[in-house]
Design a protein around this motif. Structure first.
Motif, PDB file in Angstrom:
ATOM      1  N   ARG A   1      16.299  30.658  18.182  1.00 56.36           N
ATOM      2  CA  ARG A   1      17.748  30.422  18.233  1.00 56.36           C
ATOM      3  C   ARG A   1      18.100  29.324  19.311  1.00 56.36           C
ATOM      4  O   ARG A   1      18.674  28.314  19.075  1.00 56.36           O
ATOM      5  CB  ARG A   1      18.465  31.422  17.957  1.00 56.36           C
ATOM      6  N   GLU A   2      17.570  29.453  20.543  1.00 51.23           N
ATOM      7  CA  GLU A   2      17.827  28.790  21.802  1.00 51.23           C
ATOM      8  C   GLU A   2      17.581  27.294  21.573  1.00 51.23           C
ATOM      9  O   GLU A   2      18.116  26.622  21.941  1.00 51.23           O
ATOM     10  CB  GLU A   2      17.598  29.340  22.942  1.00 51.23           C
ATOM     11  N   GLU A   3      16.028  27.297  21.235  1.00 52.42           N
ATOM     12  CA  GLU A   3      15.542  26.167  21.195  1.00 52.42           C
ATOM     13  C   GLU A   3      16.199  25.163  19.873  1.00 52.42           C
ATOM     14  O   GLU A   3      16.300  23.898  20.257  1.00 52.42           O
ATOM     15  CB  GLU A   3      13.938  26.301  20.644  1.00 52.42           C
ATOM     16  N   ARG A   4      16.502  25.901  19.033  1.00 52.86           N
ATOM     17  CA  ARG A   4      17.371  25.124  17.746  1.00 52.86           C
ATOM     18  C   ARG A   4      18.724  24.365  18.446  1.00 52.86           C
ATOM     19  O   ARG A   4      18.836  23.538  17.927  1.00 52.86           O
ATOM     20  CB  ARG A   4      17.557  26.058  16.564  1.00 52.86           C
TER      21      ARG A   4
ATOM     22  N   PHE B   1      20.833  17.946  21.488  1.00 50.67           N
ATOM     23  CA  PHE B   1      20.176  16.638  22.061  1.00 50.67           C
ATOM     24  C   PHE B   1      20.170  15.585  21.037  1.00 50.67           C
ATOM     25  O   PHE B   1      20.679  14.536  21.216  1.00 50.67           O
ATOM     26  CB  PHE B   1      18.726  16.868  22.102  1.00 50.67           C
ATOM     27  N   LEU B   2      20.136  15.848  19.651  1.00 45.07           N
ATOM     28  CA  LEU B   2      20.009  15.133  18.478  1.00 45.07           C
ATOM     29  C   LEU B   2      21.838  14.591  18.447  1.00 45.07           C
ATOM     30  O   LEU B   2      21.809  13.477  18.009  1.00 45.07           O
ATOM     31  CB  LEU B   2      19.607  15.686  17.286  1.00 45.07           C
ATOM     32  N   THR B   3      22.532  15.537  18.430  1.00 45.91           N
ATOM     33  CA  THR B   3      24.049  15.210  18.379  1.00 45.91           C
ATOM     34  C   THR B   3      24.504  14.136  19.340  1.00 45.91           C
ATOM     35  O   THR B   3      24.865  13.158  19.078  1.00 45.91           O
ATOM     36  CB  THR B   3      24.855  16.400  18.332  1.00 45.91           C
TER      37      THR B   3
END
Length: 346
Positions: free
Chosen positions: A305-308, A314-316
């Motif tokens: 969950r933390e990695e997601r 990052f992507l945003t």
């Protein structure tokens, strides 16, 4: 008159000489000056972590007054102390940035000196009441297994924590978790990190209540526990496979031999005191095995969950940056006026 004029001339010349001497340091070439270099914090590194990664809970095994006396004297210390007196504050005895001497010889998740990376919290509690005192003659008549079993104190002999202590503990933990971004699985008991010699904070420390009511710490999901309890893997698992589950969670003090010796049972007892208090005998069984597997599954979910979350952030950030800044990471062929109107609407 001439004497006065002579004296004035003397004073003027002396003043000029004094001033010239006082400024002589400034006349030194700049390469020869001993000027302290400036320190700038204009640039910031992104790769680092905080010193504090763990919180370790203890009980004092002493009353309020003796706890304060011992913890403010030489030889032992802790960052925070919670007494039994409802009107007492939470005592901060050591600054968070300093290393307190609260955990001693420890091992968890392959770390050997937990004092270096942890905050220690002592809670005033007498620990347990030893109801039976064996004489030397009685101990000599016991088998080795009987003597070892004296280590595994039953649940009912431990002493309860009072309500005001639980509220203070929850408040303190909430603040420290937020301040230092402590992972849920890094809030530990002294017995977790020193199972061979310590039993605090004991089985009556409210781990599950802190999780259920305050969202503090970690607990296994019932669905995972039930699935593991009924999958029949316990019967087929070797001693090594079972021990590997405890080592994976962080109990790296677990002996890696292929027997359930006294030290292995001590690690199991520390685990049971925290996650399986209905039966604390230091013996492995299907229920204990299912719980440790469910906990490892829970840690996996937390980390995923933390990695997601990190990836989405990052992507945003990259997405909105690349709309306005031309680069080769993503296509910049966007209708700027249309995008800008959408942003204004939001």
């Amino acid at each position: 008159m001439y004497k006065i004029f002579k004296r004035i001339i003397f004073i003027l010349i002396s003043s000029i000489l004094i001033l010239s001497c006082s400024n002589s340091y400034d006349m030194t070439p700049i390469k020869q000056r001993k000027i302290a270099p400036k320190i700038s914090s204009v640039y910031k590194a992104q790769s680092y972590n905080l010193r504090i990664n763990y919180i370790i809970m203890h009980y004092t095994a002493l009353d309020d007054d003796l706890s304060l006396k011992i913890l403010t004297g030489p030889g032992v210390s802790v960052h925070y102390l919670v007494t039994t007196r409802e009107d007492d504050p939470i005592y901060k005895l050591v600054d968070d940035s300093n290393r307190a001497w609260h955990a001693g010889i420890t091992m968890f998740n392959n770390r050997y000196s937990m004092n270096d990376s942890s905050i220690g919290i002592e809670v005033v509690n007498l620990g347990f009441l030893q109801k039976v005192t064996n004489t030397r003659q009685q101990l000599r008549r016991m088998t080795k297994l009987q003597r070892e079993n004296l280590f595994f104190i039953p649940y009912d002999e431990y002493i309860d924590y009072n309500e005001s202590q639980i509220e203070k503990i929850a408040y303190l933990l909430k603040n420290l978790i937020k301040k230092y971004d402590i992972k849920p699985y890094n809030i530990l008991g002294h017995s977790d990190v020193a199972p061979f010699r310590k039993k605090d904070p004991g089985p009556k420390f409210p781990w599950k209540r802190l999780y259920d009511e305050y969202d503090i710490g970690i607990w296994y999901d019932e669905e995972d526990y039930t699935n593991f309890l009924n999958d029949n893997k316990y019967r087929r698992a070797t001693v090594k496979q079972i021990k590997d589950e405890f080592i994976k969670y962080g109990y790296t003090s677990m002996p890696t031999n292929n027997i359930w010796d006294f030290d292995s049972r001590k690690v199991l007892y520390a685990f049971q005191c925290r996650f399986r208090t209905n039966e604390m005998d230091g013996n492995i069984d299907n229920e204990t095995y299912a719980i440790i597997r469910a906990l490892n599954e829970k840690v996996k979910k937390i980390n995923e969950r933390e990695e997601r979350s990190k990836a989405n952030n990052f992507l945003t950030n990259t997405f909105f940056t690349n709309i306005f800044i031309s680069n080769y990471m993503i296509s910049t062929n966007w209708n700027y006026m249309y995008t800008n109107s959408l942003l204004k609407r939001k």
